[in-house]
Design an enzyme around this catalytic site. Structure first.
Site, PDB file in Angstrom:
ATOM      1  N   LEU A 166      23.783  -2.970   3.891  1.00  0.00           N
ATOM      2  CA  LEU A 166      22.411  -3.240   3.473  1.00  0.00           C
ATOM      3  C   LEU A 166      22.115  -4.726   3.561  1.00  0.00           C
ATOM      4  O   LEU A 166      22.913  -5.553   3.102  1.00  0.00           O
ATOM      5  CB  LEU A 166      22.201  -2.767   2.031  1.00  0.00           C
ATOM      6  CG  LEU A 166      20.945  -3.253   1.309  1.00  0.00           C
ATOM      7  CD1 LEU A 166      19.689  -2.713   1.988  1.00  0.00           C
ATOM      8  CD2 LEU A 166      20.981  -2.862  -0.170  1.00  0.00           C
ATOM      9  N   SER A 167      20.978  -5.078   4.131  1.00  0.00           N
ATOM     10  CA  SER A 167      20.477  -6.446   4.146  1.00  0.00           C
ATOM     11  C   SER A 167      21.494  -7.383   4.800  1.00  0.00           C
ATOM     12  O   SER A 167      21.796  -7.224   5.977  1.00  0.00           O
ATOM     13  CB  SER A 167      20.129  -6.875   2.717  1.00  0.00           C
ATOM     14  OG  SER A 167      19.381  -8.063   2.717  1.00  0.00           O
ATOM     15  N   ALA A 168      22.048  -8.353   4.070  1.00  0.00           N
ATOM     16  CA  ALA A 168      23.074  -9.205   4.656  1.00  0.00           C
ATOM     17  C   ALA A 168      24.267  -8.368   5.110  1.00  0.00           C
ATOM     18  O   ALA A 168      24.892  -8.660   6.142  1.00  0.00           O
ATOM     19  CB  ALA A 168      23.518 -10.266   3.658  1.00  0.00           C
TER      20      ALA A 168
END
Length: 505
Positions: A166-168
């Protein structure tokens, strides 16, 4: 002796710590595990709880390894590596993502790498740092060491190792897929970034709000340059993105789609679209054999986070928390895309998967299937897009009441006299007829948005479906959009072969 029993006997002795429930902590603090649980003997990896593992390798990226290894998982099972987002921890991902639930149901192990504020003030994986995200270096190398450790220690199948984040963690996932296509068979990027979008922290924010305007070939070159000389096979990639994500903008999903379809050499024209729960549109891009190689999932109105769907349904999972948003169980559909459901235990010596599953016919409203009989089967269970739709006793089934011009994904498993489902046959896709008339619309960006063919984000306009950047949101910029299939628009300024006349609202 059952394989799961043998597997538990041959687990290596490792230093572990039971991870307790973590309270909310300042982002500059390192999330420390609780003291060892009395249920786990010192130096032994206890099953069915999240465990910290030490000594997994040289660990050049200074990461921590946590693992969830259900005691019932047989040797030779798949392995999933799940990467948390910024300000999160391994425990947060374990508690909310739904991966442990599916590991229990389908039988596989999960590794949860964790970075801390010692590496990054916000505990972000260094997807933007070449020293951390390229082959043989930093955090990327540490994560691969964890996967190798799992193969040695848990008996995980090296041919079925998958990574998600998720995300980074999503940005790092894309970099891992690019740098280690020989390690990971598939990946899933949730609210993340294309591989090697940024190579410095200064460039990271620019990627988040709008990645570089590169062609699919240029994006693909970034993958090919990550492991020069590699010729395949390439990982199968799922991309999850909310349309109202203003932390990692939806343009990143388009770049990811362009990047991985180019790597696969299959172009950016979808082979099918379908509607899933949570206002989710799935778009499929098949390889040359007709098997999905890249799939994108767009959640209308969802912000920044991992899509979960708490509940007890077969396609539900996870729990809501910060950056875990109640929409759809992305974990479940990712697992189906990778084929993890086909590895689900059938109970003891369960029935084998039905052979020869195929689509025998379609109409505008129905799809017909057939498969070979399985000895010992009392019935069969048919799933459409992950949801059970029928339990026929024979080896044919016609699914009615479908939408025209829509792709549906089917799997079938045999059920024994005790009601236990066996292994699942590889999925097939049926696309109903009709509903495929191409329509073209020439109008200003303002008019396209007003008519629902495009959306705005940060002052720019993006075509619905393809997420192509159409330029500034005003009445002066004009584009022709081609709609095919319904609700999916691409820029067609150079010409649009339509089944109906060009419209200019």
């Amino acid at each position: 002796m059952r394989p799961s029993t043998l597997r538990r006997l041959f687990r290596s002795v490792v230093s572990t710590t039971a991870l307790g429930v973590l309270l909310a902590m300042p982002v500059t603090a390192t999330a420390a595990p609780a003291a060892a649980s009395s249920s786990a003997s010192a130096g032994t990896a206890a099953a069915d709880t999240l465990q910290q593992v030490t000594g997994f390798g040289s660990n050049p990226g200074n990461l921590q390894m946590f693992a969830y290894t259900p005691s019932t998982t047989p040797a030779g099972a798949p392995l999933v590596v799940a990467l948390h987002g910024c300000t999160q921890s391994a425990n947060a991902y374990y508690a909310n993502s739904g991966w442990p639930e599916l590991a229990d149901t389908w039988g596989f192990d999960v590794v949860f790498p964790q970075t801390t504020s010692a590496n990054n003030a916000l505990s972000c994986f260094g997807w933007f740092d070449a020293a951390e995200s390229t082959r043989g270096r930093g955090e990327a190398a540490s994560i691969v060491q964890m996967a190798e450790y799992a193969q040695r220690t848990y008996g995980s199948d090296g041919r079925r190792v998958y990574v998600t984040g998720l995300s980074a963690g999503g940005g790092m996932t894309a970099n891992l897929l690019a740098a280690y296509p020989d390690v990971f068979a598939g990946g899933s990027v949730a609210s993340g970034l294309p591989a090697q979008c940024a190579t410095s922290q200064a460039a990271a924010s620019g990627c988040q709000t709008g990645p570089q305007k590169l062609s699919p070939a240029q994006w693909g070159d970034k993958v090919r340059a990550s492991y020069p000389g590699y010729t395949g096979p390439w990982p199968r990639v799922a991309v999850w993105q909310g349309t109202s994500d203003y932390t990692v903008y939806p343009a990143n999903a388009t770049a990811l789609r362009d990047q991985w379809t180019d790597v696969w050499g299959i172009g950016q024209t979808p082979d099918g679209t379908s509607t899933l729960p949570g206002n989710t549109t799935r778009t499929v891009y098949n390889d040359t054999s007709g098997k999905p190689a890249v799939e994108t999932y767009s959640m209308a109105g969802m912000g920044h986070g991992l899509a979960v769907d708490p509940g007890t349904g077969s396609s539900q999972c996870g729990s809501t928390a910060a950056y875990f948003l109640d929409t759809i169980c992305s974990t479940y559909y990712t697992g189906v895309f990778w084929g993890l459901d086909r590895d689900a235990p059938g109970g003891g010596d369960g029935l084998p998967a039905p052979a020869g599953l195929s689509v025998t016919g379609v109409t505008a409203e129905s799809a017909s299937l057939s498969w070979s009989p399985v000895p010992g089967a009392s019935s069969y269970v048919v799933h459409r897009d992950g949801t059970k739709v029928a339990s026929p006793t024979g080896t044919t089934f016609t699914d009615a009441g479908l939408s025209a011009g829509t792709s549906y994904r089917y799997t079938v498993a045999a059920v024994d006299s005790a009601g236990v489902a066996g292994a699942t046959a590889p999925a097939v896709t049926a696309t109903t007829t009709g509903g495929s008339t191409v329509r073209c619309f020439t109008a200003s960006n303002y008019a396209h948005v007003t008519a629902g063919r495009a959306r705005t984000s940060g002052g720019y306009v993006y075509a619905n479906g393809s997420d192509q950047n159409m330029g500034l949101y005003n009445v002066f910029v004009t584009h022709t959009l081609k709609e095919s299939p319904a609700g999916y628009f691409v820029i067609a300024d150079s010409g649009c072969q339509a089944g109906s006349s060009v419209k200019s609202p």
